[in-house]
Scaffold this motif. Structure first.
Motif, PDB file in Angstrom:
ATOM      1  N   MET A   1     -23.174  21.779 -15.872  1.00  0.00           N
ATOM      2  CA  MET A   1     -22.509  22.508 -14.810  1.00  0.00           C
ATOM      3  C   MET A   1     -23.464  23.238 -13.923  1.00  0.00           C
ATOM      4  N   SER A   2     -23.249  23.368 -12.678  1.00  0.00           N
ATOM      5  CA  SER A   2     -23.799  23.989 -11.843  1.00  0.00           C
ATOM      6  C   SER A   2     -23.614  25.500 -11.853  1.00  0.00           C
ATOM      7  N   ASP A   3     -24.541  26.383 -11.416  1.00  0.00           N
ATOM      8  CA  ASP A   3     -24.196  27.769 -11.741  1.00  0.00           C
ATOM      9  C   ASP A   3     -24.281  28.085 -10.064  1.00  0.00           C
ATOM     10  N   SER A   4     -23.382  28.090  -9.545  1.00  0.00           N
ATOM     11  CA  SER A   4     -23.490  28.630  -8.157  1.00  0.00           C
ATOM     12  C   SER A   4     -22.434  29.730  -8.009  1.00  0.00           C
ATOM     13  N   SER A   5     -22.613  30.403  -7.093  1.00  0.00           N
ATOM     14  CA  SER A   5     -21.809  31.524  -6.460  1.00  0.00           C
ATOM     15  C   SER A   5     -20.631  31.015  -5.702  1.00  0.00           C
ATOM     16  N   SER A   6     -19.658  31.773  -5.499  1.00  0.00           N
ATOM     17  CA  SER A   6     -18.541  31.498  -4.575  1.00  0.00           C
ATOM     18  C   SER A   6     -18.651  32.682  -3.424  1.00  0.00           C
ATOM     19  N   THR A   7     -18.105  32.207  -2.150  1.00  0.00           N
ATOM     20  CA  THR A   7     -18.230  33.221  -1.037  1.00  0.00           C
ATOM     21  C   THR A   7     -17.368  34.387  -1.470  1.00  0.00           C
ATOM     22  N   SER A   8     -16.342  34.295  -2.152  1.00  0.00           N
ATOM     23  CA  SER A   8     -15.613  35.589  -2.429  1.00  0.00           C
ATOM     24  C   SER A   8     -16.349  36.634  -3.384  1.00  0.00           C
ATOM     25  N   ARG A   9     -17.432  36.283  -3.970  1.00  0.00           N
ATOM     26  CA  ARG A   9     -18.140  37.150  -4.917  1.00  0.00           C
ATOM     27  C   ARG A   9     -19.722  36.738  -4.604  1.00  0.00           C
ATOM     28  N   PRO A  10     -20.212  37.282  -3.749  1.00  0.00           N
ATOM     29  CA  PRO A  10     -21.753  36.766  -3.485  1.00  0.00           C
ATOM     30  C   PRO A  10     -22.529  37.181  -4.572  1.00  0.00           C
ATOM     31  N   LEU A  11     -23.432  35.987  -5.146  1.00  0.00           N
ATOM     32  CA  LEU A  11     -24.550  36.141  -5.896  1.00  0.00           C
ATOM     33  C   LEU A  11     -25.939  36.361  -5.409  1.00  0.00           C
ATOM     34  N   GLN A  12     -26.235  37.441  -5.768  1.00  0.00           N
ATOM     35  CA  GLN A  12     -27.524  37.737  -4.979  1.00  0.00           C
ATOM     36  C   GLN A  12     -28.457  38.451  -5.890  1.00  0.00           C
ATOM     37  N   SER A  13     -29.899  38.142  -5.779  1.00  0.00           N
ATOM     38  CA  SER A  13     -30.836  38.540  -6.493  1.00  0.00           C
ATOM     39  C   SER A  13     -31.098  40.086  -6.669  1.00  0.00           C
ATOM     40  N   ASN A  14     -31.717  40.510  -7.576  1.00  0.00           N
ATOM     41  CA  ASN A  14     -31.963  41.811  -7.855  1.00  0.00           C
ATOM     42  C   ASN A  14     -32.848  42.144  -6.407  1.00  0.00           C
ATOM     43  N   GLU A  15     -32.316  43.635  -5.978  1.00  0.00           N
ATOM     44  CA  GLU A  15     -33.191  44.003  -4.624  1.00  0.00           C
ATOM     45  C   GLU A  15     -34.475  44.609  -4.969  1.00  0.00           C
ATOM     46  N   GLY A  16     -35.130  44.416  -6.345  1.00  0.00           N
ATOM     47  CA  GLY A  16     -36.053  45.161  -6.708  1.00  0.00           C
ATOM     48  C   GLY A  16     -37.475  44.422  -6.232  1.00  0.00           C
TER      49      GLY A  16
ATOM     50  N   GLY B   1     -18.934  30.269 -17.532  1.00  0.00           N
ATOM     51  CA  GLY B   1     -20.135  31.030 -17.803  1.00  0.00           C
ATOM     52  C   GLY B   1     -20.901  30.064 -18.429  1.00  0.00           C
ATOM     53  N   LEU B   2     -21.733  30.423 -19.479  1.00  0.00           N
ATOM     54  CA  LEU B   2     -22.472  29.563 -20.334  1.00  0.00           C
ATOM     55  C   LEU B   2     -21.656  28.663 -21.344  1.00  0.00           C
ATOM     56  N   VAL B   3     -21.761  27.221 -21.023  1.00  0.00           N
ATOM     57  CA  VAL B   3     -20.592  26.417 -21.711  1.00  0.00           C
ATOM     58  C   VAL B   3     -20.984  26.588 -23.493  1.00  0.00           C
ATOM     59  N   THR B   4     -22.296  26.827 -23.770  1.00  0.00           N
ATOM     60  CA  THR B   4     -22.350  26.908 -25.389  1.00  0.00           C
ATOM     61  C   THR B   4     -22.129  27.983 -25.890  1.00  0.00           C
ATOM     62  N   ASP B   5     -21.717  29.210 -25.163  1.00  0.00           N
ATOM     63  CA  ASP B   5     -21.238  30.340 -25.540  1.00  0.00           C
ATOM     64  C   ASP B   5     -19.565  30.425 -25.775  1.00  0.00           C
ATOM     65  N   LEU B   6     -19.051  29.383 -25.379  1.00  0.00           N
ATOM     66  CA  LEU B   6     -17.481  29.292 -25.317  1.00  0.00           C
ATOM     67  C   LEU B   6     -16.914  28.952 -26.774  1.00  0.00           C
ATOM     68  N   PRO B   7     -15.963  29.765 -27.080  1.00  0.00           N
ATOM     69  CA  PRO B   7     -15.257  29.359 -28.344  1.00  0.00           C
ATOM     70  C   PRO B   7     -15.022  27.738 -28.506  1.00  0.00           C
ATOM     71  N   GLY B   8     -15.213  27.376 -29.674  1.00  0.00           N
ATOM     72  CA  GLY B   8     -14.850  25.922 -30.099  1.00  0.00           C
ATOM     73  C   GLY B   8     -16.282  24.960 -29.620  1.00  0.00           C
ATOM     74  N   TYR B   9     -17.005  25.467 -28.723  1.00  0.00           N
ATOM     75  CA  TYR B   9     -18.084  24.685 -28.708  1.00  0.00           C
ATOM     76  C   TYR B   9     -19.038  24.366 -29.776  1.00  0.00           C
ATOM     77  N   SER B  10     -19.566  25.190 -30.278  1.00  0.00           N
ATOM     78  CA  SER B  10     -20.358  25.012 -31.746  1.00  0.00           C
ATOM     79  C   SER B  10     -19.971  24.372 -32.879  1.00  0.00           C
ATOM     80  N   ASP B  11     -18.521  24.392 -33.014  1.00  0.00           N
ATOM     81  CA  ASP B  11     -17.867  23.456 -34.202  1.00  0.00           C
ATOM     82  C   ASP B  11     -17.388  22.397 -33.415  1.00  0.00           C
ATOM     83  N   GLY B  12     -17.536  21.895 -32.291  1.00  0.00           N
ATOM     84  CA  GLY B  12     -17.152  20.606 -31.861  1.00  0.00           C
ATOM     85  C   GLY B  12     -15.747  20.206 -31.491  1.00  0.00           C
ATOM     86  N   SER B  13     -15.020  21.185 -31.143  1.00  0.00           N
ATOM     87  CA  SER B  13     -13.615  21.320 -30.835  1.00  0.00           C
ATOM     88  C   SER B  13     -13.466  20.493 -29.326  1.00  0.00           C
TER      89      SER B  13
END
Length: 448
Positions: free
Chosen positions: A1-16, A224-236
């Motif tokens: 799954m691609s990790d893109s932002s939406s126009t309603s909640r801009p995803l920006q890099s750290n300003e540092g 979010g990160l697919v592998t962190d979701l409930p049920g992924y690791s146990d193959g549900s």
């Protein structure tokens, strides 16, 4: 799954500073790899050596820039053309890609203008086009001030597709439907999953915060990160667009039936077949892709015989009760998730693929017992890779007839059933639920 932002909640890099520049450098390299070297988006993301070294937020920002740029490439280029007196020279391709990335930050991602402009200009020297710094600065400042007005001056839906695809889809579906498809392609798609045990659907919907679709898939708006979701690791469950799950659902009761899954990798349909109780042979000619299929089988605790071979010439020792042929295709139906396919495919690709699809259909037909089922599908929106292939096959082989699909088999989606009884999902179907990939499927029955 691609990790893109939406126009309603801009995803920006750290300003540092440095980390933001790094994200833009990576995005520029990825875009060049895809558009100039014709590498698929997923491959470019997987193989780029610097992407995973970025901070998570900057990594997401780089991916968001590239994905959004590909999704709206034609529109972005049309806006840029309004700002340029003449097209950039081929030797300035790196500068063209910089302009695209700057424009997508301003027009789509909602990046603050000062950051989008200044940091993109700063990259000109690093990517080898220092002579374009003034031009890039002027163009991006103009887009920052007038970009929305410029968008109104162009036919955005028409510009969103290459000419050949617009012509092809308009012939097949009509211009109004093509415009509806394009609008659907502009949106970041949700994540769909298929369940190993459908009886746990309500439980998993609660655990994942998901929505149960009429066809049995579970849809997550923000995963979010697919592998962190409930049920992924146990193959549900496993990730699979709701449209991609339909072909197996059309095969009926598969308990203890012998089924061949041709061109099976990476294995979503193999997992479905095994979970339905079929005795599955998963065939694919790519050993590395079969490795991924085997990993998915191990994670889910499901079983299938995995065979490396070319489905166009493979002869099974015993014929099957059913054969599922998910044929290699242009994949234009997956542009919601893989926007690069719109710009990497050509009419010549379709011509080559249809020859292969005919060979695969002829081979699959010989693998069946009398009375067996052949389920053909492609994730393409091209008529040549779907209905035209089946019409030609039925004209060649009188042993087979269509077994019509009914709306109640696909969650009541009557608009997806053709007069011939074939399935054709389009990206704007179930638009209020987040859309679907474009898929074609035909259910054929061999004479007893």
């Amino acid at each position: 799954m691609s990790d893109s932002s939406s126009t309603s909640r801009p995803l920006q890099s750290n300003e540092g500073g440095a980390r933001g520049i790094d994200a833009r450098v990576v995005a520029h390299e990825l875009l060049s790899q895809i558009l100039r070297r014709r590498q698929a988006l997923d491959d470019a993301l997987a193989q780029h050596p610097g992407l995973n070294t970025l901070e998570p937020r900057d990594r997401g920002f780089a991916r968001a820039m590239v994905t959004a740029c590909l999704r709206q490439l034609g529109i972005i280029d049309a806006v840029l053309s309004l700002c340029l007196r003449e097209p950039l020279k081929p030797r300035d391709a790196a500068g063209h890609d910089l302009l695209r990335l700057g424009a997508v930050q301003l027009l789509v991602l909602g990046t603050p203008a000062h950051a989008a402009v200044s940091r993109t200009v700063a990259l000109a020297e690093q990517v080898g086009v220092p002579h374009l710094k003034a031009l890039i600065n002027a163009v991006l400042r103009r887009i920052a001030e007038q970009g929305e007005l410029m968008r109104l001056r162009i036919d955005a839906e028409r510009k969103a597709l290459p000419d050949w695809l617009w012509a092809s889809w308009s012939r097949t579906y009509g211009e109004d439907t093509v415009r509806a498809i394009v609008k659907a392609l502009m949106n970041e798609p949700p994540l769909d999953i298929s369940l190993r045990d459908p009886s746990r659907a309500e439980e998993l919907c609660g655990d994942l915060g998901g929505l149960m679709l009429p066809t049995g898939s579970v849809r997550l708006a923000r995963a979010g990160l697919v592998t962190d979701l409930p049920g992924y690791s146990d193959g549900s469950w496993w990730v699979q667009d709701a449209a991609a799950s339909l072909p197996v659902r059309l095969m009926g009761d598969l308990k203890d039936k012998r089924v061949a899954d041709l061109c099976a990798a990476p294995g979503g349909k193999t997992l479905q077949l095994a979970a339905a109780g079929a005795k599955v042979t998963a065939l694919d000619r790519s050993a590395p892709r079969l490795g991924r299929l085997s990993e998915n089988l191990a994670r889910t605790g499901l079983h299938a015989e995995v065979v490396a071979g070319d489905a166009a010439s493979w002869n099974p020792p015993t014929p099957y009760d059913a054969v599922l042929l998910d044929a290699p295709c242009s994949a234009t139906g997956t542009a919601r998730r893989h926007p690069d396919v719109l710009w990497l495919k050509s009419p010549g690709d379709i011509d080559k693929l249809t020859v292969a699809q005919d060979r695969l259909l002829a081979s699959a037909a010989e693998m069946l017992v009398p009375g067996g089922m052949l389920l053909y599908c492609t994730c393409s929106l091209e008529a040549a890779e779907g209905p035209e292939r089946i019409a030609a096959f039925l004209a060649r082989d009188s042993r087979f007839t269509t077994e019509a699909i009914s709306p109640d088999e696909v969650g009541g989606l009557a608009d997806a059933i053709s007069p011939e009884g074939w399935l054709r999902t389009l990206p704007h179907h179930w638009g209020d639920l987040g859309g679907l990939d474009g898929f074609f499927a035909a259910r054929l029955r061999r004479a007893a």
